[in-house]
Design a protein around this motif. Structure first.
Motif, PDB file in Angstrom:
ATOM      1  N   ALA A 184       0.817  -1.212   0.000  1.00  0.00           N
ATOM      2  CA  ALA A 184       0.000   0.000   0.000  1.00  0.00           C
ATOM      3  C   ALA A 184       0.855   1.270   0.000  1.00  0.00           C
ATOM      4  O   ALA A 184       0.566   2.237  -0.706  1.00  0.00           O
ATOM      5  N   GLY A 185       1.923   1.279   0.795  1.00  0.00           N
ATOM      6  CA  GLY A 185       2.799   2.454   0.847  1.00  0.00           C
ATOM      7  C   GLY A 185       3.476   2.710  -0.483  1.00  0.00           C
ATOM      8  O   GLY A 185       3.679   3.862  -0.888  1.00  0.00           O
ATOM      9  N   MET A 186       3.829   1.650  -1.184  1.00  0.00           N
ATOM     10  CA  MET A 186       4.436   1.777  -2.504  1.00  0.00           C
ATOM     11  C   MET A 186       3.457   2.417  -3.480  1.00  0.00           C
ATOM     12  O   MET A 186       3.821   3.304  -4.265  1.00  0.00           O
ATOM     13  N   LEU A 187       2.209   1.998  -3.435  1.00  0.00           N
ATOM     14  CA  LEU A 187       1.185   2.577  -4.307  1.00  0.00           C
ATOM     15  C   LEU A 187       0.971   4.053  -4.004  1.00  0.00           C
ATOM     16  O   LEU A 187       0.817   4.874  -4.914  1.00  0.00           O
ATOM     17  N   THR A 188       0.977   4.398  -2.723  1.00  0.00           N
ATOM     18  CA  THR A 188       0.810   5.800  -2.340  1.00  0.00           C
ATOM     19  C   THR A 188       1.971   6.639  -2.851  1.00  0.00           C
ATOM     20  O   THR A 188       1.782   7.758  -3.344  1.00  0.00           O
ATOM     21  N   ALA A 189       3.199   6.098  -2.772  1.00  0.00           N
ATOM     22  CA  ALA A 189       4.378   6.808  -3.273  1.00  0.00           C
ATOM     23  C   ALA A 189       4.314   6.971  -4.789  1.00  0.00           C
ATOM     24  O   ALA A 189       4.666   8.026  -5.338  1.00  0.00           O
ATOM     25  N   LEU A 190       3.858   5.947  -5.484  1.00  0.00           N
ATOM     26  CA  LEU A 190       3.719   6.029  -6.940  1.00  0.00           C
ATOM     27  C   LEU A 190       2.677   7.079  -7.319  1.00  0.00           C
ATOM     28  O   LEU A 190       2.870   7.853  -8.266  1.00  0.00           O
ATOM     29  N   ALA A 191       1.587   7.119  -6.588  1.00  0.00           N
ATOM     30  CA  ALA A 191       0.550   8.120  -6.854  1.00  0.00           C
ATOM     31  C   ALA A 191       1.084   9.529  -6.634  1.00  0.00           C
ATOM     32  O   ALA A 191       0.859  10.434  -7.455  1.00  0.00           O
ATOM     33  N   ALA A 192       1.812   9.722  -5.544  1.00  0.00           N
ATOM     34  CA  ALA A 192       2.369  11.047  -5.250  1.00  0.00           C
ATOM     35  C   ALA A 192       3.357  11.473  -6.329  1.00  0.00           C
ATOM     36  O   ALA A 192       3.373  12.633  -6.761  1.00  0.00           O
ATOM     37  N   GLY A 193       4.184  10.534  -6.783  1.00  0.00           N
ATOM     38  CA  GLY A 193       5.150  10.857  -7.825  1.00  0.00           C
ATOM     39  C   GLY A 193       4.491  11.206  -9.141  1.00  0.00           C
ATOM     40  O   GLY A 193       4.915  12.138  -9.838  1.00  0.00           O
ATOM     41  N   ALA A 194       3.449  10.458  -9.510  1.00  0.00           N
ATOM     42  CA  ALA A 194       2.736  10.742 -10.750  1.00  0.00           C
ATOM     43  C   ALA A 194       2.050  12.109 -10.690  1.00  0.00           C
ATOM     44  O   ALA A 194       2.081  12.877 -11.662  1.00  0.00           O
ATOM     45  N   MET A 195       1.437  12.432  -9.559  1.00  0.00           N
ATOM     46  CA  MET A 195       0.776  13.738  -9.430  1.00  0.00           C
ATOM     47  C   MET A 195       1.798  14.874  -9.461  1.00  0.00           C
ATOM     48  O   MET A 195       1.555  15.916 -10.083  1.00  0.00           O
ATOM     49  N   ALA A 196       2.941  14.677  -8.805  1.00  0.00           N
ATOM     50  CA  ALA A 196       3.980  15.711  -8.813  1.00  0.00           C
ATOM     51  C   ALA A 196       4.478  15.979 -10.228  1.00  0.00           C
ATOM     52  O   ALA A 196       4.872  17.109 -10.559  1.00  0.00           O
ATOM     53  N   ALA A 197       4.423  14.957 -11.082  1.00  0.00           N
ATOM     54  CA  ALA A 197       4.867  15.107 -12.468  1.00  0.00           C
ATOM     55  C   ALA A 197       3.789  15.713 -13.359  1.00  0.00           C
ATOM     56  O   ALA A 197       4.029  15.954 -14.543  1.00  0.00           O
ATOM     57  N   GLY A 198       2.591  15.940 -12.802  1.00  0.00           N
ATOM     58  CA  GLY A 198       1.540  16.609 -13.563  1.00  0.00           C
ATOM     59  C   GLY A 198       0.419  15.718 -14.057  1.00  0.00           C
ATOM     60  O   GLY A 198      -0.402  16.143 -14.876  1.00  0.00           O
ATOM     61  N   TYR A 199       0.329  14.481 -13.550  1.00  0.00           N
ATOM     62  CA  TYR A 199      -0.689  13.547 -14.031  1.00  0.00           C
ATOM     63  C   TYR A 199      -1.797  13.353 -12.994  1.00  0.00           C
ATOM     64  O   TYR A 199      -1.530  13.253 -11.797  1.00  0.00           O
ATOM     65  N   ASP A 200      -3.045  13.266 -13.464  1.00  0.00           N
ATOM     66  CA  ASP A 200      -4.153  12.886 -12.599  1.00  0.00           C
ATOM     67  C   ASP A 200      -4.122  11.375 -12.398  1.00  0.00           C
ATOM     68  O   ASP A 200      -3.747  10.620 -13.305  1.00  0.00           O
ATOM     69  N   VAL A 201      -4.532  10.933 -11.219  1.00  0.00           N
ATOM     70  CA  VAL A 201      -4.519   9.506 -10.909  1.00  0.00           C
ATOM     71  C   VAL A 201      -5.863   9.067 -10.342  1.00  0.00           C
ATOM     72  O   VAL A 201      -6.627   9.875  -9.809  1.00  0.00           O
ATOM     73  N   ILE A 202      -6.133   7.784 -10.479  1.00  0.00           N
ATOM     74  CA  ILE A 202      -7.270   7.153  -9.822  1.00  0.00           C
ATOM     75  C   ILE A 202      -6.699   6.218  -8.770  1.00  0.00           C
ATOM     76  O   ILE A 202      -6.046   5.218  -9.096  1.00  0.00           O
ATOM     77  N   LEU A 203      -6.910   6.569  -7.524  1.00  0.00           N
ATOM     78  CA  LEU A 203      -6.388   5.776  -6.408  1.00  0.00           C
ATOM     79  C   LEU A 203      -7.524   4.912  -5.871  1.00  0.00           C
ATOM     80  O   LEU A 203      -8.593   5.425  -5.523  1.00  0.00           O
ATOM     81  N   CYS A 204      -7.301   3.618  -5.829  1.00  0.00           N
ATOM     82  CA  CYS A 204      -8.356   2.671  -5.478  1.00  0.00           C
ATOM     83  C   CYS A 204      -8.080   2.057  -4.112  1.00  0.00           C
ATOM     84  O   CYS A 204      -7.159   1.243  -3.977  1.00  0.00           O
ATOM     85  N   PRO A 205      -8.851   2.423  -3.090  1.00  0.00           N
ATOM     86  CA  PRO A 205      -8.627   1.866  -1.759  1.00  0.00           C
ATOM     87  C   PRO A 205      -9.091   0.415  -1.668  1.00  0.00           C
ATOM     88  O   PRO A 205      -9.851  -0.091  -2.502  1.00  0.00           O
ATOM     89  N   SER A 206      -8.663  -0.234  -0.606  1.00  0.00           N
ATOM     90  CA  SER A 206      -9.130  -1.580  -0.291  1.00  0.00           C
ATOM     91  C   SER A 206     -10.499  -1.491   0.378  1.00  0.00           C
ATOM     92  O   SER A 206     -10.684  -0.678   1.290  1.00  0.00           O
ATOM     93  N   PRO A 207     -11.473  -2.313  -0.009  1.00  0.00           N
ATOM     94  CA  PRO A 207     -12.767  -2.267   0.676  1.00  0.00           C
ATOM     95  C   PRO A 207     -12.680  -2.696   2.145  1.00  0.00           C
ATOM     96  O   PRO A 207     -13.465  -2.229   2.969  1.00  0.00           O
ATOM     97  N   LEU A 208     -11.721  -3.565   2.463  1.00  0.00           N
ATOM     98  CA  LEU A 208     -11.573  -4.002   3.850  1.00  0.00           C
ATOM     99  C   LEU A 208     -10.766  -3.016   4.686  1.00  0.00           C
ATOM    100  O   LEU A 208     -10.894  -2.979   5.915  1.00  0.00           O
ATOM    101  N   PHE A 209      -9.935  -2.205   4.022  1.00  0.00           N
ATOM    102  CA  PHE A 209      -9.125  -1.185   4.706  1.00  0.00           C
ATOM    103  C   PHE A 209      -9.194   0.093   3.861  1.00  0.00           C
ATOM    104  O   PHE A 209      -8.256   0.397   3.116  1.00  0.00           O
ATOM    105  N   PRO A 210     -10.296   0.828   3.940  1.00  0.00           N
ATOM    106  CA  PRO A 210     -10.504   1.954   3.021  1.00  0.00           C
ATOM    107  C   PRO A 210      -9.487   3.084   3.134  1.00  0.00           C
ATOM    108  O   PRO A 210      -9.435   3.938   2.246  1.00  0.00           O
TER     109      PRO A 210
END
Length: 359
Positions: A226-252
């Protein structure tokens, strides 16, 4: 035939129903939202399907939001280019207008009930309603117990050393896949890609394949990435891209999947119980990055936890299936006493109003 873009905006979670419906449309871009009101069997899903099909035929892109309890049922249709949506605004995902008359309008489908015909059915309807709600309560208790066991395993395996390895891997992927655009930082929108439903624990992998041609498969039995996905999302947004972040239904509060549609790039969590069904561009073996000695030492404990949590999830989905059966009974009482010609006429009115937004 193109695959439809389909997500969930709600989840059956250990704490009950978890809603992301406030993220359906960016508030500044919302132009027209129809809030459907009405009980079981009044035609909400049928209306949305008709409007969605008509606008797609007219060339509009649609995003379908299906029910987390029953993925065969539709809860909303979003038309991003129009800044418009139609949504089932009844419990558990109640929505009320923020700019009534400007953006949102109520659509009362309850007016198409034949009240005189339904009145004698009151005892049967009340019984089915109580049964439906009791099955959901049992489902949430099972999900709570399953999540506690899963969290125990994760806490055992997610060490600072592993987190450092995952952070390093994220940086490497970002340097290779995500080039800076020079634009303002991108934005994140949240959607559930998976759900615990009456059909079991399901994931809408077709949506990934519809939006992204390059898919990183994260082989991750214990939700360590999960932390890796969050870091990837932050990096993509910092580079100027919109992202779709999908949480876990058991751990939203925890990322489970990540999509960067502009890059055609996705990162999906794949587990033995819910494996990615497509052909990945690359694989990241998260399980293999965990400490081998710990995995060996606690092999029996981990195996026990997986077995018991799987059984609890199975019990939870069985309860949701029973709830679905009770809901089907409710609909069988209501359906014969609904003026569907009126519902379909309402669908046509909404279709014309949305098409007019195109100018």
């Amino acid at each position: 035939m193109d695959k439809k873009v389909t997500f969930f905006l709600g989840a059956n979670s250990p704490s009950g129903f978890y809603s992301l419906y406030d993220q359906m449309l960016p508030p500044a871009q919302a132009r027209r939202v129809f809030l459907l009101k009405g009980g079981a069997g009044c035609g909400k899903s049928s209306l949305m399907r008709r409007v969605g099909a008509a606008l797609e035929e007219a060339g509009e892109k649609a995003e379908y939001i299906v029910c987390s309890g029953d993925p065969d049922s539709l809860d909303a249709v979003i038309f991003p280019a129009l800044g418009a949506a139609i949504v089932d605004a009844t419990a558990p995902h109640v929505m009320e207008p923020k700019l009534p008359g400007v953006v949102e309008s109520y659509v009362n489908l309850g007016r198409f009930y034949d009240h005189a015909a339904l009145a004698p059915l009151r005892p049967e309807i009340e019984k089915a309603t109580v049964g439906y709600q009791s099955h959901y309560k049992r489902a949430y208790r099972c999900l709570t117990a399953a999540a506690q066991l899963m969290e125990d395993d994760r806490a055992l395996l997610l060490t600072p050393t592993l987190e450092a390895k995952l952070a390093k891997r994220a940086r490497g992927i970002l340097s290779r896949e995500v080039k800076k655009t020079g634009r303002e930082p991108g934005h994140a929108v949240q959607r559930f890609l998976s759900a615990v439903s009456c059909q079991g624990h399901v994931c809408l992998f077709d949506t990934v394949d519809a939006l992204c041609r390059r898919v990183y498969e994260l082989s991750d039995t214990y939700a360590l990435g999960a932390g890796m996905l969050t870091a990837l999302a932050a990096g993509a947004m910092a580079a100027g891209y919109d992202v779709i972040l999908c949480p876990s239904p058991l751990f939203p509060d925890r990322a489970e999947h990540l999509l960067v549609p502009e890059l055609g790039l996705a990162f999906v969590t794949s587990t033995p119980a819910l494996p990615y069904t497509g052909r990945p561009y690359r694989r990241v073996r998260v399980d293999a990055m965990a400490d081998g000695e710990t995995m060996k030492q606690f092999k029996s404990r981990l195996k026990f936890s997986r077995r018991v949590s799987a059984a609890l999830l199975s019990e939870g989905t069985a309860a949701l299936a029973q709830a679905k059966a009770e809901h089907d009974v409710l609909e069988s009482f209501y359906n014969p006493h609904v003026d569907f010609d009126g519902v379909y006429a309402q669908a046509q009115e909404i279709t014309q109003e949305l098409l007019a937004l195109r100018g």
